[in-house]
Design a protein around this motif. Sequence first.
Motif, PDB file in Angstrom:
ATOM      1  N   LYS A  19       0.832  -1.206   0.000  1.00 32.21           N
ATOM      2  CA  LYS A  19       0.000   0.000   0.000  1.00 32.21           C
ATOM      3  C   LYS A  19       0.866   1.255   0.000  1.00 32.21           C
ATOM      4  CE  LYS A  19      -3.895   2.260   2.301  1.00 32.21           C
ATOM      5  NZ  LYS A  19      -3.316   3.606   2.125  1.00 32.21           N
ATOM      6  N   GLN A  20       1.943   1.216   0.763  1.00 25.78           N
ATOM      7  CA  GLN A  20       2.840   2.366   0.830  1.00 25.78           C
ATOM      8  C   GLN A  20       3.473   2.640  -0.532  1.00 25.78           C
ATOM      9  OE1 GLN A  20       5.953   1.981   3.743  1.00 25.78           O
ATOM     10  NE2 GLN A  20       6.542   4.125   3.613  1.00 25.78           N
ATOM     11  N   GLN A  21       3.911   1.575  -1.213  1.00 25.56           N
ATOM     12  CA  GLN A  21       4.500   1.740  -2.541  1.00 25.56           C
ATOM     13  C   GLN A  21       3.456   2.228  -3.545  1.00 25.56           C
ATOM     14  OE1 GLN A  21       5.938  -2.334  -2.790  1.00 25.56           O
ATOM     15  NE2 GLN A  21       8.071  -1.588  -2.887  1.00 25.56           N
ATOM     16  N   HIS A  22       2.259   1.662  -3.439  1.00 20.81           N
ATOM     17  CA  HIS A  22       1.182   2.050  -4.355  1.00 20.81           C
ATOM     18  C   HIS A  22       0.844   3.526  -4.187  1.00 20.81           C
ATOM     19  CE1 HIS A  22      -3.060   2.493  -5.630  1.00 20.81           C
ATOM     20  NE2 HIS A  22      -2.732   1.601  -6.561  1.00 20.81           N
ATOM     21  N   HIS A  89      -9.720  -4.292  -9.780  1.00 16.82           N
ATOM     22  CA  HIS A  89      -9.878  -4.703  -8.386  1.00 16.82           C
ATOM     23  C   HIS A  89      -8.551  -5.213  -7.838  1.00 16.82           C
ATOM     24  CE1 HIS A  89     -11.117  -7.399  -5.036  1.00 16.82           C
ATOM     25  NE2 HIS A  89     -11.967  -6.419  -4.801  1.00 16.82           N
ATOM     26  N   ALA A  90      -7.828  -5.991  -8.641  1.00 23.37           N
ATOM     27  CA  ALA A  90      -6.548  -6.534  -8.198  1.00 23.37           C
ATOM     28  C   ALA A  90      -5.515  -5.433  -7.978  1.00 23.37           C
ATOM     29  CB  ALA A  90      -6.037  -7.542  -9.227  1.00 23.37           C
ATOM     30  N   LEU A  91      -5.620  -4.355  -8.776  1.00 20.41           N
ATOM     31  CA  LEU A  91      -4.655  -3.260  -8.674  1.00 20.41           C
ATOM     32  C   LEU A  91      -5.119  -2.150  -7.732  1.00 20.41           C
ATOM     33  CD1 LEU A  91      -3.669  -2.826 -12.449  1.00 20.41           C
ATOM     34  CD2 LEU A  91      -2.381  -4.011 -10.665  1.00 20.41           C
ATOM     35  N   ASP A  92      -6.299  -2.314  -7.127  1.00 24.05           N
ATOM     36  CA  ASP A  92      -6.879  -1.275  -6.263  1.00 24.05           C
ATOM     37  C   ASP A  92      -7.077   0.046  -7.024  1.00 24.05           C
ATOM     38  OD1 ASP A  92      -7.091  -2.852  -3.975  1.00 24.05           O
ATOM     39  OD2 ASP A  92      -5.014  -2.451  -3.399  1.00 24.05           O
TER      40      ASP A  92
END
Length: 512
Positions: A19-22, A89-92
Amino acid sequence: MPYSVASTWTHTMNAPLSKQQHDALTRSERQSRVVGALSAVLPAHALLWHSEDTTPYECDGLTAYRERPLVVALPETYAEVQAVLKTCHALDVPVVARGAGTGLSGGAMPHKLGVTLSLAKFNKILKIDPASRTAVVQGGVRNLAISDAAAPHGLYYAPDPSSQIACTIGGNVAENSGGVHCLKYGLTVHNVLKVKGFTMEGDEVEFGSDALDASGYDLLSIIIGSEGMLAVTTEVTVKLVPKPQLARCIMASFDDLRKAGDAVAGVIAAGIIPAGLEMMDKPMTAAVEDFVHAGYDLSAAAILLCESDGTPEEVEEEIGRMSAVLQRYGATAIAVSQNEAERLRFWSGRKNAFPASGRISPDYMCMDSTIPRKRLADILLAIADMEIKYGLRCANVFHAGDGNLHPLILFDANDADQLHRCELFGADILETSVAMGGTVTGEHGVGVEKLNSMCVQFSAAENEQMFGVKRAFDAKGLLNPGKVIPTLNRCAEYGKMLVRGGKISHPDLPRF
């Protein structure tokens, strides 16, 4: 042309992001990641990401608010829709479904870091069944196209929004659209039997049934009007109704807004349910008359259009009863259409109210609220006071029979101050409607336009219940996020700007 992000995409696929990287990705990096993933499930021509290609999708009919999407996907098959949703969905990655873009509350406004999923290519009428009086159509079919296809069988689809020549049935399902004949024939929710589509996770779902009722919870009524937050609609089964043998329209003039409003309530109180019962005030009448030359009384404070349909005998009797009620409430003039051409001419102004307004103002914001019929005159007089308060003109046209208002606030979006005052004006109309016992929307939806006004109508607990329904269908909150339901924090911030009694504590601050 190929998209040169192979190395970026290979890296992100081989090393899923935290999540941080995203969250740390730039817009360009996110775009590369999304385009790379969607390129695996869509042909090249079905993906748009360059600014000149995505800019046409930056808003719906509410042009005051714009956002360019990260990517636009144009699938052509149900499998491709499913694949787009599963990938996002997989990539948020947020997804906003879009029909024809005729909505008026910003419901189809893109997410700046998301995918706009266009259903424009799903425009096939799959089946017309005269025996069961139903039609099965894809979500991108135009509203009016259904009636055109059913016409040879003596049938038509009753809900008729003013944008019916362009709006799609999928969008109608999302907004629970109505139209001038919704008083007698109902809104979209009353004319749909079944909706098929996909959840954000790509699961195939079906709501309702081919029968008049379905077992279990009535999830069809939850989906219709959910503004694309719960599922993406791909296929709809609608009811068709027989075309009436005859339709005639009364055009009645009134020299006083209160008389006209009381006449609307009087018609319904007399036990009459007209096929249509619409009102236009003097500014709107002047605008449309100059545009379509319908023969409206320009001296009238308000005009009512009251339509009756059915057998010739039914129409004759109902026209007589309605005329008597209108006269009793002070109509200064009454004209009854004598043929179909004249009936259509009476309606031409009402149907062209929005383009007529566009001719007299650079921009307009069409509000949408619903009030009890008995308060029609009160709200119109309140809006007249608001015109002075905010220094902007407002023309009113609306579905008087069910109290659904459509005030059109005229302004220039290139003038930041006018836009600001227009937003305040619109919020004032909505909050006044709630104070009069009404709601902040009738058929245009909440979208982004009315988020703050939802804080006025609903408590934190009620909004949380709506979020609960949203989470049941879309746990990650990726489908049309940031729309319809205001967050607790948003309502808290908005509440700081208000004081009891409906007065604004900081009128100089923006409220949207």
